[in-house]
Enzyme design. Structure first.
Site, PDB file in Angstrom:
ATOM      1  N   GLU A  30      -2.745 -20.285   4.557  1.00  0.00           N
ATOM      2  CA  GLU A  30      -2.202 -19.237   5.435  1.00  0.00           C
ATOM      3  C   GLU A  30      -0.880 -19.689   6.034  1.00  0.00           C
ATOM      4  OE1 GLU A  30      -2.979 -15.883   5.225  1.00  0.00           O
ATOM      5  OE2 GLU A  30      -5.016 -16.622   5.544  1.00  0.00           O
ATOM      6  N   THR A  32       1.590 -20.313   4.453  1.00  0.00           N
ATOM      7  CA  THR A  32       2.190 -21.262   3.522  1.00  0.00           C
ATOM      8  C   THR A  32       3.155 -20.568   2.571  1.00  0.00           C
ATOM      9  OG1 THR A  32       0.222 -20.961   2.154  1.00  0.00           O
ATOM     10  CG2 THR A  32       0.286 -22.935   3.536  1.00  0.00           C
ATOM     11  N   SER A  64       0.096  11.451   1.146  1.00  0.00           N
ATOM     12  CA  SER A  64      -1.080  10.589   1.288  1.00  0.00           C
ATOM     13  C   SER A  64      -2.257  11.397   1.804  1.00  0.00           C
ATOM     14  CB  SER A  64      -0.804   9.444   2.259  1.00  0.00           C
ATOM     15  OG  SER A  64      -2.023   8.776   2.578  1.00  0.00           O
ATOM     16  N   ALA A 120      -5.923  -4.293   8.907  1.00  0.00           N
ATOM     17  CA  ALA A 120      -7.071  -5.191   9.064  1.00  0.00           C
ATOM     18  C   ALA A 120      -6.790  -6.551   8.445  1.00  0.00           C
ATOM     19  CB  ALA A 120      -8.318  -4.572   8.438  1.00  0.00           C
ATOM     20  N   SER A 125      -0.801  -2.384   2.805  1.00  0.00           N
ATOM     21  CA  SER A 125       0.617  -2.109   2.518  1.00  0.00           C
ATOM     22  C   SER A 125       0.986  -2.584   1.112  1.00  0.00           C
ATOM     23  CB  SER A 125       1.519  -2.759   3.573  1.00  0.00           C
ATOM     24  OG  SER A 125       1.359  -4.166   3.607  1.00  0.00           O
ATOM     25  N   GLU A 157       9.202  -4.169   0.984  1.00  0.00           N
ATOM     26  CA  GLU A 157       8.631  -4.349   2.323  1.00  0.00           C
ATOM     27  C   GLU A 157       9.586  -5.124   3.238  1.00  0.00           C
ATOM     28  OE1 GLU A 157       4.463  -4.964   2.484  1.00  0.00           O
ATOM     29  OE2 GLU A 157       4.467  -5.576   4.585  1.00  0.00           O
ATOM     30  N   ASP A 169       0.654 -11.282  -0.882  1.00  0.00           N
ATOM     31  CA  ASP A 169      -0.110 -10.026  -0.932  1.00  0.00           C
ATOM     32  C   ASP A 169       0.193  -9.245  -2.202  1.00  0.00           C
ATOM     33  OD1 ASP A 169      -0.661 -10.940   1.567  1.00  0.00           O
ATOM     34  OD2 ASP A 169       0.324  -9.290   2.638  1.00  0.00           O
TER      35      ASP A 169
HETATM   36  P1  ADP Z   1      -2.077  -4.261   6.283  1.00  0.00           P
HETATM   37  O1  ADP Z   1      -1.183  -4.410   5.109  1.00  0.00           O
HETATM   38  O2  ADP Z   1      -2.644  -5.556   6.760  1.00  0.00           O
HETATM   39  O3  ADP Z   1      -3.150  -3.244   6.101  1.00  0.00           O
HETATM   40  P2  ADP Z   1       0.367  -3.323   7.446  1.00  0.00           P
HETATM   41  O4  ADP Z   1       0.779  -3.045   8.849  1.00  0.00           O
HETATM   42  O5  ADP Z   1       1.148  -4.299   6.665  1.00  0.00           O
HETATM   43  O6  ADP Z   1      -1.171  -3.728   7.494  1.00  0.00           O
HETATM   44  O7  ADP Z   1       0.381  -1.967   6.610  1.00  0.00           O
HETATM   45  C1  ADP Z   1      -0.308  -0.832   7.100  1.00  0.00           C
HETATM   46  C2  ADP Z   1       0.577   0.393   6.898  1.00  0.00           C
HETATM   47  O8  ADP Z   1       0.602   0.737   5.490  1.00  0.00           O
HETATM   48  C3  ADP Z   1       0.043   1.625   7.586  1.00  0.00           C
HETATM   49  O9  ADP Z   1       0.451   1.676   8.930  1.00  0.00           O
HETATM   50  C4  ADP Z   1       0.689   2.741   6.739  1.00  0.00           C
HETATM   51  O10 ADP Z   1       2.030   2.926   7.121  1.00  0.00           O
HETATM   52  C5  ADP Z   1       0.670   2.138   5.360  1.00  0.00           C
HETATM   53  N1  ADP Z   1      -0.527   2.586   4.626  1.00  0.00           N
HETATM   54  C6  ADP Z   1      -1.574   1.847   4.217  1.00  0.00           C
HETATM   55  N2  ADP Z   1      -2.488   2.592   3.566  1.00  0.00           N
HETATM   56  C7  ADP Z   1      -2.022   3.866   3.587  1.00  0.00           C
HETATM   57  C8  ADP Z   1      -2.511   5.124   3.088  1.00  0.00           C
HETATM   58  N3  ADP Z   1      -3.683   5.220   2.468  1.00  0.00           N
HETATM   59  N4  ADP Z   1      -1.727   6.200   3.281  1.00  0.00           N
HETATM   60  C9  ADP Z   1      -0.547   6.108   3.912  1.00  0.00           C
HETATM   61  N5  ADP Z   1      -0.063   4.979   4.401  1.00  0.00           N
HETATM   62  C10 ADP Z   1      -0.769   3.853   4.253  1.00  0.00           C
HETATM   63 MG    MG Z   2       0.622  -5.556   5.099  1.00  0.00          MG
END
Ligand code: ADP
Ligand code: MG
Length: 379
Positions: A30, A32, A64, A120, A125, A157, A169
């Site tokens: 992590e 890293t 979405s 989570a 993302s 990103e 990721d």
């Molecule tokens: P993680 O990647 O850990 O889940 P992030 O903050 O990097 O958290 O990414 C989450 C963001 O990705 C959400 O706030 C949204 O903008 C986008 N996202 C993820 N899944 C969806 C989805 N099913 N529909 C639309 N946007 C999504």
């Molecule tokens: Mg993310």
């Protein structure tokens, strides 16, 4: 309704195809990945699924199933980094990054839905970016390799959405294989599939989502990153990857800043923990991975200081209830924990964590088994 049927209802035509890309959990390694180090993620069965059709008129339409607010209409020629756009910035960023790299992506209709929990620490993302990148790669015949698609997704990103994430990721989502963890060298993206099938040995890898939303953009991540870079400069190396565990004591002796010393100790020792874990998996000694996970958590909590009370409570409670080991996974400050546990203890460990959360007045955590799943694919 399937994603393809929803696409047809929305856009009035069947999609050219449907693609899926998974979220991931990181077993170990992590903070890293921005130090040219090692990571060991695995893909989850949870996926982002996108129905996509190619367009040649410059129009990009994004929808979405998981977000209110309708269809986002964009013009591919007008895409600009950091221009906002909420969730749509992730897929739009991929289109932008491909065009930046000279690929003739001339528009698309996209409808997607995802079962990856957002925020989570499970990389919803990256799932969104990679599913978009793979679909466009196929529809426009770009011929990019999986690692190249992961790079495009990361660039989207970093530069378009504005999140300074590493490459783990996107590589996990693009390259993972079912029944395996992905041993990734982030220096050159060399990667190897390492057999990892806890179920075959009477074990389970649980993911516990604390439901605490991390916010990587809040500066703590950038501060750790800057601290690691300062540590590398102080030690006269390009990145902390070049400091071996054997040379760690000597390296620490040359650092005067207490914070930077802690960061360096975490990164160098976590790189070594990835290599130890890979060796244990190769030897078929999965149970011995447990204590390595718990050691990694202590390092993230005490040296890097990216844990939080909810994550610590999961790790402590799970271990006290008989787990083999546990650690936070992902960026920290919330998000999820991975717990390695004997099959027959899994229910008791989950119940202990749930009751500890109730006792502490926290919202109920989400608990599910992580079965190492396949990477991105056309359905
Ligand atoms: P993680 O990647 O850990 O889940 P992030 O903050 O990097 O958290 O990414 C989450 C963001 O990705 C959400 O706030 C949204 O903008 C986008 N996202 C993820 N899944 C969806 C989805 N099913 N529909 C639309 N946007 C999504
Ligand atoms: Mg993310």
């Amino acid at each position: 309704m399937t994603v393809a049927a929803a696409f047809e209802a929305l856009y009035g035509a069947v999609p050219d195809g449907v693609w899926a890309a998974p979220g991931r959990v990181n077993l170990i390694g992590e903070y890293t990945d921005f130090n040219d180090g090692f990571v060991l993620p695995l893909a989850l069965p949870h996926t982002a699924v996108a129905a996509v059709s190619r367009r040649d008129d410059g129009v990009l339409r994004l929808h979405s199933a998981d977000v209110d607010g309708g269809t986002v209409h964009l013009d591919v020629a007008d895409l600009e980094p950091l221009s906002g756009g909420g969730w749509a910035a992730y897929p739009a960023g991929v289109v932008w990054a491909l065009r930046e790299a000279g690929h003739p992506v001339t528009g698309a209709d996209v409808h997607l839905g995802s079962t990856v929990p957002t925020g989570a620490g499970l990389s919803s993302s990256a799932a969104l970016e990679v599913v978009t990148a793979l679909a466009l790669n196929d529809l426009f015949g770009l011929g990019l390799s999986r690692p190249e698609l992961a790079r495009v997704a990361q660039h989207a990103e970093n530069a378009f959405v504005g999140v300074p994430c590493g490459i783990m990721d996107q590589m996990a989502s693009a390259c993972a294989r079912a029944g395996h963890a992905l041993h990734l060298d982030t220096r050159d993206l060399a990667h190897r599939q390492v057999p990892f099938d806890p179920g075959s040995q009477g074990l389970r890898l649980l993911v516990v989502d604390t439901r605490v939303k991390h916010a990587l953009g809040d500066g703590a991540y950038a501060e750790r990153r800057a601290g690691c870079e300062a540590g590398a400069r102080a030690l006269g190396v390009r990145t902390l990857r070049e400091v071996s565990a054997a040379h760690l004591p000597e390296a620490l002796g040359r650092l005067s800043d207490e914070t930077i010393l802690r960061y360096v100790r975490h990164v160098v020792s976590d790189n070594a923990r990835v290599e130890r874990t890979v060796a244990l998996l190769a030897a078929g000694d999965l149970r011995a991975v447990g204590p390595v996970l718990t050691e990694g958590h202590a390092s993230l909590r005490d040296d890097l200081r990216v844990s939080c009370p909810e994550l610590d409570l999961v790790v402590e409670t799970a271990n006290a209830a008989g787990a083999l080991g546990a650690r936070m996974t992902g960026g920290g400050f919330g998000g999820s924990v991975v717990v390695l546990v004997e099959d027959e203890c899994a229910a008791a460990v989950a119940a202990a964590v749930e009751s500890a959360f109730a006792g502490a007045g926290y919202a109920a955590p989400g608990v599910f088994p992580a079965v190492p799943a396949a990477g991105a694919r056309r359905l």
